[in-house]
Design a protein around this motif. Structure first.
Motif, PDB file in Angstrom:
ATOM      1  N   GLY A  98      -1.453  -0.754   3.949  1.00 32.30           N
ATOM      2  CA  GLY A  98      -0.448  -0.444   2.952  1.00 32.30           C
ATOM      3  C   GLY A  98      -0.504   1.030   2.592  1.00 32.30           C
ATOM      4  O   GLY A  98      -1.549   1.665   2.690  1.00 32.30           O
ATOM      5  N   TRP A 124       7.998  -3.684   0.268  1.00 27.49           N
ATOM      6  CA  TRP A 124       8.642  -2.984   1.379  1.00 27.49           C
ATOM      7  C   TRP A 124       8.255  -1.508   1.392  1.00 27.49           C
ATOM      8  O   TRP A 124       7.969  -0.938   2.451  1.00 27.49           O
ATOM      9  CB  TRP A 124      10.155  -3.134   1.288  1.00 27.49           C
ATOM     10  CG  TRP A 124      10.880  -2.358   2.346  1.00 27.49           C
ATOM     11  CD1 TRP A 124      11.520  -1.164   2.200  1.00 27.49           C
ATOM     12  CD2 TRP A 124      11.014  -2.704   3.731  1.00 27.49           C
ATOM     13  NE1 TRP A 124      12.049  -0.754   3.399  1.00 27.49           N
ATOM     14  CE2 TRP A 124      11.755  -1.671   4.355  1.00 27.49           C
ATOM     15  CE3 TRP A 124      10.574  -3.788   4.499  1.00 27.49           C
ATOM     16  CZ2 TRP A 124      12.065  -1.707   5.714  1.00 27.49           C
ATOM     17  CZ3 TRP A 124      10.886  -3.812   5.857  1.00 27.49           C
ATOM     18  CH2 TRP A 124      11.620  -2.787   6.447  1.00 27.49           C
ATOM     19  N   GLN A 152       5.509  -0.114   0.268  1.00 25.26           N
ATOM     20  CA  GLN A 152       4.134   0.021   0.748  1.00 25.26           C
ATOM     21  C   GLN A 152       4.069  -0.036   2.272  1.00 25.26           C
ATOM     22  O   GLN A 152       3.285   0.676   2.903  1.00 25.26           O
ATOM     23  CB  GLN A 152       3.253  -1.086   0.151  1.00 25.26           C
ATOM     24  CG  GLN A 152       2.823  -0.856  -1.292  1.00 25.26           C
ATOM     25  CD  GLN A 152       1.648   0.092  -1.417  1.00 25.26           C
ATOM     26  OE1 GLN A 152       0.912   0.332  -0.464  1.00 25.26           O
ATOM     27  NE2 GLN A 152       1.462   0.644  -2.612  1.00 25.26           N
ATOM     28  N   LEU A 153       4.910  -0.879   2.877  1.00 25.33           N
ATOM     29  CA  LEU A 153       4.893  -1.045   4.330  1.00 25.33           C
ATOM     30  C   LEU A 153       5.653   0.066   5.040  1.00 25.33           C
ATOM     31  O   LEU A 153       5.146   0.674   5.994  1.00 25.33           O
ATOM     32  CB  LEU A 153       5.483  -2.411   4.704  1.00 25.33           C
ATOM     33  CG  LEU A 153       4.757  -3.638   4.151  1.00 25.33           C
ATOM     34  CD1 LEU A 153       5.497  -4.909   4.539  1.00 25.33           C
ATOM     35  CD2 LEU A 153       3.312  -3.696   4.638  1.00 25.33           C
ATOM     36  N   GLU A 154       6.866   0.351   4.580  1.00 22.90           N
ATOM     37  CA  GLU A 154       7.692   1.344   5.274  1.00 22.90           C
ATOM     38  C   GLU A 154       7.079   2.739   5.201  1.00 22.90           C
ATOM     39  O   GLU A 154       7.029   3.462   6.200  1.00 22.90           O
ATOM     40  CB  GLU A 154       9.099   1.364   4.679  1.00 22.90           C
ATOM     41  CG  GLU A 154      10.036   2.320   5.422  1.00 22.90           C
ATOM     42  CD  GLU A 154      11.441   2.329   4.870  1.00 22.90           C
ATOM     43  OE1 GLU A 154      12.386   2.136   5.653  1.00 22.90           O
ATOM     44  OE2 GLU A 154      11.600   2.539   3.637  1.00 22.90           O
ATOM     45  N   ILE A 195      -1.532  -3.890  11.460  1.00 25.33           N
ATOM     46  CA  ILE A 195      -1.819  -3.498  10.088  1.00 25.33           C
ATOM     47  C   ILE A 195      -3.000  -4.312   9.563  1.00 25.33           C
ATOM     48  O   ILE A 195      -3.120  -5.505   9.845  1.00 25.33           O
ATOM     49  CB  ILE A 195      -0.584  -3.694   9.179  1.00 25.33           C
ATOM     50  CG1 ILE A 195      -0.815  -3.100   7.779  1.00 25.33           C
ATOM     51  CG2 ILE A 195      -0.197  -5.176   9.074  1.00 25.33           C
ATOM     52  CD1 ILE A 195       0.452  -3.026   6.929  1.00 25.33           C
ATOM     53  N   LEU A 212      -3.860  -5.720   6.384  1.00 25.63           N
ATOM     54  CA  LEU A 212      -3.286  -5.966   5.077  1.00 25.63           C
ATOM     55  C   LEU A 212      -4.300  -5.596   4.009  1.00 25.63           C
ATOM     56  O   LEU A 212      -5.474  -5.970   4.122  1.00 25.63           O
ATOM     57  CB  LEU A 212      -2.889  -7.442   4.925  1.00 25.63           C
ATOM     58  CG  LEU A 212      -1.753  -7.944   5.818  1.00 25.63           C
ATOM     59  CD1 LEU A 212      -1.513  -9.424   5.555  1.00 25.63           C
ATOM     60  CD2 LEU A 212      -0.476  -7.145   5.597  1.00 25.63           C
ATOM     61  N   LEU A 232       6.896  -7.521   7.695  1.00 21.88           N
ATOM     62  CA  LEU A 232       6.088  -6.895   8.734  1.00 21.88           C
ATOM     63  C   LEU A 232       6.886  -6.769  10.031  1.00 21.88           C
ATOM     64  O   LEU A 232       6.856  -5.726  10.696  1.00 21.88           O
ATOM     65  CB  LEU A 232       4.811  -7.700   8.969  1.00 21.88           C
ATOM     66  CG  LEU A 232       3.817  -7.761   7.812  1.00 21.88           C
ATOM     67  CD1 LEU A 232       2.654  -8.685   8.165  1.00 21.88           C
ATOM     68  CD2 LEU A 232       3.294  -6.374   7.454  1.00 21.88           C
TER      69      LEU A 232
END
Length: 532
Positions: free
Chosen positions: A147, A164, A166-168, A185, A187, A200
């Motif tokens: 993240g 989103w 945190q992921l993008e 990733i 997590l 994801l």
């Protein structure tokens, strides 16, 4: 011909502890200690393996805050000074202990050790990310992301836009730093909730790691338990932590790091030496701190700190080789048993915090080196692999929906949501609402554009799971509270000033300088997912 696989996975992460506003902040030394004791020792191991023609395979996460700090010129300059002070201290220790044979031997050992650390530091001009990337380029090391700021995703799920972001942001940062998109990733805290796999997949991630019970309680229950990945309905694979191999290293009671010959973490020269002698090497305000120079071994559970015996790296290295042999033999037995039971090659996934190896367990990098070499030369039962290679070679797996889980206390979310830290979440949720609202704005000018992006940085930094974790452990709590509050207060001021059209360019410039992570961030990452 091997009959199974072993995947060693290291999670390299530190919270963003860059403080340009001050000449000295103790928490920055978390990074310096990790560089000296974990990251450079790992690079030494990888270089040695490649030099000796061993085609090793490992997976390693490098989180965006860690990568950002490792590439920050200010922190690189400060680490260089930190290392120079360490070298000065141990050279002085050699002279100071001229008539104390064993301690002089240890001081001379540290002189050599820190000289080798400097050699690697200067070889890569302080850019350790490039040092690790070279092993990814040869497919020895699979580097994965995390993240953006290690935010605890299940506790954000009521605001999918926050998850989103945190992921993008993490994927975009990784792509900019490593020149390719991440395959996998880690997590944050291995914390999964149902539906996360859809995001994801949408952000381009192909696999993630979760705790064992997250797979064991999946629906339908996986036929091969934790010894094969599963594909979620989106096509993203989930790998599960193996409890047996994890316990052999992690456990405070039966794990290898507790052996009496290993170096004692809690007995440090910074606390032991005469005050006037050590004063130039501790905090500027005169408070004692750990220096990283430690002369004693664990000795045994019944020995207090005052009764610890002197350390000997020779015997500790011998013990690391012995433990690596034991670990290898246990994996051979485990994989042979599983292969006979499953009727197919099992995969044992052994994930650990990278900082365990070297920082907490000084001999950990030696253990990894011995394990890889022994696995390469001394057995044929299993093949060491990294997770991307495994998926490429085994593209067909059962489809299952993992269960909500984490690798924390009791296996769910209690460690990050309890009486010590529950107060933060109402403020983090309010911050998410603020950013979702701001994501609709079209900036009037460059100043507002910068302010909108800075607001996004402040929320991400406030969301770091490290702050809630520290509040729960009871160590450095004032710092964790201060960091959470400061980022949220900056976000609130930015929100109010943007809404009122009263932005202070001087104040914004100072905040941008202090919290400069993710220079290419776009605040629109918080735009509701259905808004496009």
């Amino acid at each position: 011909m091997s009959i199974g696989y072993l995947a060693l996975v290291l999670h390299a992460h530190l919270p963003y502890v860059r403080h340009p506003e001050s000449d000295y902040v103790l928490e920055e030394e978390w990074l310096y200690e990790a560089i000296t004791e974990t990251y450079i020792p790992l690079i030494k191991v990888y270089e040695g393996l490649r030099r000796d023609g061993i085609n090793f395979k490992m997976t390693m996460s490098m989180t965006p805050p860690l990568v950002s700090m490792l590439r920050d010129p200010l922190l690189q300059e400060r680490y260089d000074k930190h290392l120079a002070m360490l070298q000065q201290l141990v050279e002085l220790e050699v002279i100071h202990n001229e008539h104390n044979g064993h301690v002089k031997y240890l001081a001379e050992y540290y002189v050599k050790e820190f000289a080798e650390t400097r050699e690697i530091w200067e070889k890569y001009s302080g850019d350790l990310v490039t040092a690790f990337k070279q092993f990814q380029d040869t497919n020895n090391l699979e580097i994965i992301t995390c993240g953006a700021t290690h935010g605890y995703l299940p506790l954000m799920k009521m605001y999918p836009e926050a998850v989103w972001a945190q992921l993008e942001v993490a994927v975009e940062h990784y792509t900019n730093e490593f020149g390719r998109a991440p395959n996998g990733i880690w997590l944050p805290e291995c914390a999964y909730y149902n539906g996360l796999e859809r995001m994801l997949a949408d952000v381009g991630i192909r696999y993630f790691l979760t705790d064992g019970h997250g797979i064991l309680y999946g629906q339908p229950r996986p036929r091969f338990g934790t010894y094969a990945p599963v594909f979620t309905e989106t096509g993203v694979a989930a790998f599960a932590r193996d409890h047996e191999s994890s316990q052999q290293v992690w456990s405070s009671k039966v794990g290898y790091p507790g052996d009496p010959v290993y170096r004692e973490f809690y007995k440090d020269l910074g606390w032991e030496a005469d005050y006037e002698y050590i004063k130039p090497f501790i905090m500027p305000n005169g408070q004692r701190k750990n220096t990283g120079v430690k002369y004693h071994r664990i000795t045994g559970r019944d020995f207090g700190l005052d009764a610890k015996q002197l350390y000997d790296p020779y015997w500790a290295k011998e013990k690391a080789a012995e433990n690596a042999t034991n670990f290898m033999q246990n994996r051979q037995s485990q994989i042979s048993y599983l292969h006979d039971m499953m009727g197919r090659p099992p995969l044992v996934v052994s994930p650990y915090d990278a900082e365990l190896f070297g920082h907490w367990w000084y001999e950990g990098p030696w253990f990894i080196d011995f394990l890889i070499r022994k696995s390469y030369y001394d057995q044929t039962t299993y093949e060491m692999t990294h997770l991307a290679d495994y998926l490429r070679g085994n593209p067909t797996q059962q489809v299952s929906r993992p269960a909500q889980s984490s690798w924390g206390y009791k296996g769910f979310h209690e460690y990050w949501l309890n009486e010590t830290n529950a107060w933060v979440y109402q403020h983090l949720h309010k911050g998410a609402e603020r950013m979702i609202h701001l994501s609709y704005r079209e900036p009037a000018d460059e100043l507002e554009w910068r302010a909108l992006n800075q607001a996004a940085r402040e929320l991400l930094l406030a969301q770091s799971s490290d702050w809630a974790f520290i509040m729960r452990t009871g160590t450095m709590v004032p710092y964790a509270i201060r960091r959470t509050r400061s980022h949220l207060m900056r976000l609130e001021k930015l929100f109010e000033d943007i809404e009122a059209g009263t932005l202070d360019s001087g104040w914004l410039e100072k905040v941008e300088y202090m919290d400069n992570i993710f220079p290419d961030i776009n605040y629109r990452t918080y735009r509701p997912l259905t808004a496009g």
